[in-house]
Design a protein around this motif. Structure first.
Motif, PDB file in Angstrom:
ATOM      1  N   LYS A   1       0.746  -1.275  -0.124  1.00 36.54           N
ATOM      2  CA  LYS A   1       0.013  -0.040   0.047  1.00 36.54           C
ATOM      3  C   LYS A   1       0.961   1.395   0.237  1.00 36.54           C
ATOM      4  CE  LYS A   1      -4.042  -1.841   2.232  1.00 36.54           C
ATOM      5  NZ  LYS A   1      -5.006  -1.746   3.175  1.00 36.54           N
ATOM      6  N   THR A   2       0.622   2.224  -0.823  1.00 37.31           N
ATOM      7  CA  THR A   2       1.329   3.571  -0.941  1.00 37.31           C
ATOM      8  C   THR A   2       0.121   4.461  -0.450  1.00 37.31           C
ATOM      9  OG1 THR A   2       0.573   3.694  -3.109  1.00 37.31           O
ATOM     10  CG2 THR A   2       2.740   2.969  -2.523  1.00 37.31           C
ATOM     11  N   TYR A   3       0.633   5.277   0.850  1.00 41.12           N
ATOM     12  CA  TYR A   3      -0.418   6.321   1.142  1.00 41.12           C
ATOM     13  C   TYR A   3       0.193   7.738   0.669  1.00 41.12           C
ATOM     14  CZ  TYR A   3      -2.081   2.731   4.074  1.00 41.12           C
ATOM     15  OH  TYR A   3      -2.963   1.520   4.735  1.00 41.12           O
ATOM     16  N   SER A   4       0.483   7.962  -0.566  1.00 41.70           N
ATOM     17  CA  SER A   4       0.827   9.191  -1.088  1.00 41.70           C
ATOM     18  C   SER A   4      -0.056   9.815  -1.940  1.00 41.70           C
ATOM     19  CB  SER A   4       2.021   8.754  -1.884  1.00 41.70           C
ATOM     20  OG  SER A   4       1.786   8.109  -3.177  1.00 41.70           O
ATOM     21  N   PHE A   5      -0.310  11.032  -2.159  1.00 43.62           N
ATOM     22  CA  PHE A   5      -0.907  11.680  -3.127  1.00 43.62           C
ATOM     23  C   PHE A   5      -0.327  12.514  -3.964  1.00 43.62           C
ATOM     24  CE2 PHE A   5      -4.435  14.932  -3.780  1.00 43.62           C
ATOM     25  CZ  PHE A   5      -5.266  14.043  -4.626  1.00 43.62           C
ATOM     26  N   ARG A   6       0.103  12.054  -5.165  1.00 39.79           N
ATOM     27  CA  ARG A   6       1.056  12.762  -5.828  1.00 39.79           C
ATOM     28  C   ARG A   6       0.574  13.654  -7.047  1.00 39.79           C
ATOM     29  NH1 ARG A   6       5.745  10.300  -4.778  1.00 39.79           N
ATOM     30  NH2 ARG A   6       5.909   8.050  -4.353  1.00 39.79           N
ATOM     31  N   LYS A   7       1.421  14.573  -7.375  1.00 39.78           N
ATOM     32  CA  LYS A   7       0.971  15.592  -8.331  1.00 39.78           C
ATOM     33  C   LYS A   7       0.124  14.959  -9.528  1.00 39.78           C
ATOM     34  CE  LYS A   7       2.998  19.497 -10.874  1.00 39.78           C
ATOM     35  NZ  LYS A   7       4.201  20.177 -11.414  1.00 39.78           N
ATOM     36  N   GLU A   8       0.540  13.920  -9.946  1.00 38.80           N
ATOM     37  CA  GLU A   8      -0.347  13.247 -11.239  1.00 38.80           C
ATOM     38  C   GLU A   8      -1.517  12.712 -10.675  1.00 38.80           C
ATOM     39  OE1 GLU A   8       2.979  11.639 -10.241  1.00 38.80           O
ATOM     40  OE2 GLU A   8       3.970  13.125 -11.131  1.00 38.80           O
ATOM     41  N   GLU A   9      -1.856  12.433  -9.414  1.00 42.41           N
ATOM     42  CA  GLU A   9      -3.041  12.121  -9.154  1.00 42.41           C
ATOM     43  C   GLU A   9      -4.227  13.273  -8.936  1.00 42.41           C
ATOM     44  OE1 GLU A   9      -3.226   9.010  -6.059  1.00 42.41           O
ATOM     45  OE2 GLU A   9      -1.197   9.663  -5.820  1.00 42.41           O
ATOM     46  N   ARG A  10      -3.742  14.580  -8.945  1.00 38.94           N
ATOM     47  CA  ARG A  10      -4.544  15.698  -8.743  1.00 38.94           C
ATOM     48  C   ARG A  10      -5.427  16.130 -10.175  1.00 38.94           C
ATOM     49  NH1 ARG A  10      -2.502  19.083  -3.901  1.00 38.94           N
ATOM     50  NH2 ARG A  10      -1.335  17.112  -2.868  1.00 38.94           N
TER      51      ARG A  10
ATOM     52  N   GLU B   1      -6.228  14.712   2.386  1.00 43.47           N
ATOM     53  CA  GLU B   1      -5.759  13.795   3.707  1.00 43.47           C
ATOM     54  C   GLU B   1      -6.609  12.404   3.834  1.00 43.47           C
ATOM     55  OE1 GLU B   1      -3.131  12.519   6.640  1.00 43.47           O
ATOM     56  OE2 GLU B   1      -3.229  13.591   4.723  1.00 43.47           O
ATOM     57  N   ALA B   2      -8.049  12.868   4.046  1.00 45.52           N
ATOM     58  CA  ALA B   2      -8.962  11.507   4.090  1.00 45.52           C
ATOM     59  C   ALA B   2      -9.039  10.597   2.838  1.00 45.52           C
ATOM     60  CB  ALA B   2     -10.515  12.103   4.290  1.00 45.52           C
ATOM     61  N   TRP B   3      -8.902  11.232   1.810  1.00 43.39           N
ATOM     62  CA  TRP B   3      -8.988  10.400   0.337  1.00 43.39           C
ATOM     63  C   TRP B   3      -7.641   9.764   0.466  1.00 43.39           C
ATOM     64  CZ3 TRP B   3     -11.763   9.682  -4.011  1.00 43.39           C
ATOM     65  CH2 TRP B   3     -11.479   9.205  -4.906  1.00 43.39           C
ATOM     66  N   ARG B   4      -6.414  10.265   0.636  1.00 39.95           N
ATOM     67  CA  ARG B   4      -5.125   9.687   0.711  1.00 39.95           C
ATOM     68  C   ARG B   4      -4.999   8.527   1.517  1.00 39.95           C
ATOM     69  NH1 ARG B   4      -0.556   9.660   3.554  1.00 39.95           N
ATOM     70  NH2 ARG B   4      -1.238  10.545   5.521  1.00 39.95           N
ATOM     71  N   LEU B   5      -5.705   8.384   2.547  1.00 40.72           N
ATOM     72  CA  LEU B   5      -5.440   7.332   3.542  1.00 40.72           C
ATOM     73  C   LEU B   5      -6.453   5.934   3.300  1.00 40.72           C
ATOM     74  CD1 LEU B   5      -5.455   9.242   6.848  1.00 40.72           C
ATOM     75  CD2 LEU B   5      -3.700   8.274   5.825  1.00 40.72           C
ATOM     76  N   GLN B   6      -7.574   6.510   2.373  1.00 40.40           N
ATOM     77  CA  GLN B   6      -8.577   5.366   2.152  1.00 40.40           C
ATOM     78  C   GLN B   6      -8.500   4.936   0.379  1.00 40.40           C
ATOM     79  OE1 GLN B   6     -12.133   6.172   4.033  1.00 40.40           O
ATOM     80  NE2 GLN B   6     -11.357   7.467   5.313  1.00 40.40           N
ATOM     81  N   LYS B   7      -7.940   5.666  -0.326  1.00 44.55           N
ATOM     82  CA  LYS B   7      -8.121   5.370  -1.658  1.00 44.55           C
ATOM     83  C   LYS B   7      -7.617   4.112  -2.456  1.00 44.55           C
ATOM     84  CE  LYS B   7      -3.279   6.999  -2.747  1.00 44.55           C
ATOM     85  NZ  LYS B   7      -2.699   7.972  -3.335  1.00 44.55           N
TER      86      LYS B   7
ATOM     87  N   GLN C   1     -13.719  11.629   7.242  1.00 43.77           N
ATOM     88  CA  GLN C   1     -13.202  10.278   6.747  1.00 43.77           C
ATOM     89  C   GLN C   1     -14.311   9.453   6.439  1.00 43.77           C
ATOM     90  OE1 GLN C   1     -10.269   9.270   9.531  1.00 43.77           O
ATOM     91  NE2 GLN C   1      -9.100   8.402   8.292  1.00 43.77           N
ATOM     92  N   GLY C   2     -15.390   9.511   7.267  1.00 42.94           N
ATOM     93  CA  GLY C   2     -16.344   8.359   7.070  1.00 42.94           C
ATOM     94  C   GLY C   2     -17.103   8.623   5.882  1.00 42.94           C
TER      95      GLY C   2
END
Length: 125
Positions: A2-11, A74-80, A112-113
């Motif tokens: 699992k990667t918990y990153s939110f990179r520039k390309e994901e935006r 942040e909520a998205w990053r942790l659960q995507k 988050q929910g």
């Protein structure tokens, strides 16, 4: 892994893609978010490109708008991860835009929910 990153390309930043998304995409609401999504045709590195926004009319101070967007990201990053794995297994890609519609800033635990519910709906759609 699992990667918990939110990179520039994901935006989601392409103005052209955002305009197309609002013109042709489907939408649903999970209070306090309005979610607009559509499948992507052009291949990109990540299965989902996502954007967040908060209305200037409801939050006149940029500090508040930035806080809302930061909490959402942040909520998205942790659960995507589950959504990403589901889309990769079907070799599909999505563009998603989350618009915050409430008049006050909700606590992170509630957001988050809600993001969790949104991810489940996107997986089904």
């Amino acid at each position: 892994m699992k990667t918990y990153s939110f990179r520039k390309e994901e935006r989601l930043k392409s103005r052209k893609l955002i305009e197309t998304l609002f013109r042709e995409g489907k939408a649903f609401s999970v209070f306090p978010y309005r979610v607009v999504y559509m499948p992507l045709q052009e291949p990109c590195k990540y299965p989902v490109q996502v954007g967040f926004s908060a209305a200037t009319r409801k939050f006149p101070h940029a500090v508040d708008r930035n806080r809302i967007k930061r909490l959402g990201r942040e909520a998205w990053r942790l659960q995507k991860q589950e959504l990403y794995e589901h889309l990769q297994s079907q070799s599909r890609q999505l563009a998603v835009f989350l618009i915050y519609t409430d008049k006050k800033i909700a606590p992170f635990s509630i957001l988050q929910g809600k993001i969790s519910v949104i991810l489940k709906k996107l997986r089904e759609a």
